[in-house]
Enzyme design. Sequence first.
Site, short mmCIF file in Angstrom:
data_model
loop_
_atom_site.label_atom_id
_atom_site.label_comp_id
_atom_site.label_asym_id
_atom_site.label_seq_id
_atom_site.Cartn_x
_atom_site.Cartn_y
_atom_site.Cartn_z
N VAL A 57 0.84 -1.20 0.00
CA VAL A 57 0.00 0.00 0.00
C VAL A 57 0.87 1.25 0.00
CG1 VAL A 57 -1.77 1.30 1.26
CG2 VAL A 57 -1.90 -1.19 1.16
N CYS A 58 1.91 1.26 0.82
CA CYS A 58 2.79 2.43 0.91
C CYS A 58 3.51 2.69 -0.42
CB CYS A 58 3.82 2.22 2.01
SG CYS A 58 3.10 2.09 3.66
N THR A 59 3.83 1.66 -1.14
CA THR A 59 4.48 1.83 -2.44
C THR A 59 3.58 2.61 -3.39
OG1 THR A 59 5.74 -0.22 -2.16
CG2 THR A 59 5.45 0.60 -4.42
#
Length: 259
Positions: A87-89
């Site tokens: 998700v952070c990517t």
Amino acid sequence: MASLIARPSSRLPSAFLSQCSRTTIASPFLRRSFATPTTEKEQPRLRLGSLAPNFKAKTTKGDIDFHEWIGDKWAILFSHPADFTPVCTTELGAFAKLKGEFDKRGVKLIGLSANDLTSHSKWISDINDISNTTLSFPIIADPTRHIAWTYDMVDAQDTTNVDQRGIAFTIRSVFVIDPAKKIRLTMMYPASAGRNTAEVLRVVDALQTGDGKGVTTPIDWAPGEDVIVPPTVGTEDARKKFGDVREVRPYLRFTNVGN
């Protein structure tokens, strides 16, 4: 006795901590005791309007003093639990693509992830490739989670959500900080829900419009739409200041201040 309850010590006996680590404990008292780094300082209580805590850190763009890095700009500090998380990517790729829009508004972006700089550099290569972008803002290295703890970006959902050192994982937080280094807005997201970069940009527009024009903004407001005359300004004074004022109720009055 009251002071002991209000300020629990983080230096609990090792045997007790070992026993706690094998059980799920619902008590916030125990959870706070060993799910954060051991420190002599009380964790700051951050509220809207609080001075954003200053810190020195290593980033992918060199060492910084946070307040000096902000300078006379607005800043958005946003955190991530770890490098190479899915998700952070996607989030960092989206923020990288919107950096030009934040630049136009005098806003500096800075990310934080609980890994070291070597890991960050490799992750940025992935982000650029996956999102077809060039991430150019700094990412803070916070492997000890000291900064995450200072800003209360830690997960308290249960006592098992910790790393091998017993430190709670960093959650996805967003802090909008103004040029006076005051916290103006916060958002906190669980691991399962990605952020909305357009909303982050929208609230920056709302805050800057409110500061610059002396107005407030209604639900779902976007630049160019009608704004609200604050209750502290009388209708006649509002007409002198803004021109046309549309009164729906004595307490709800709209005007338009442009983009």
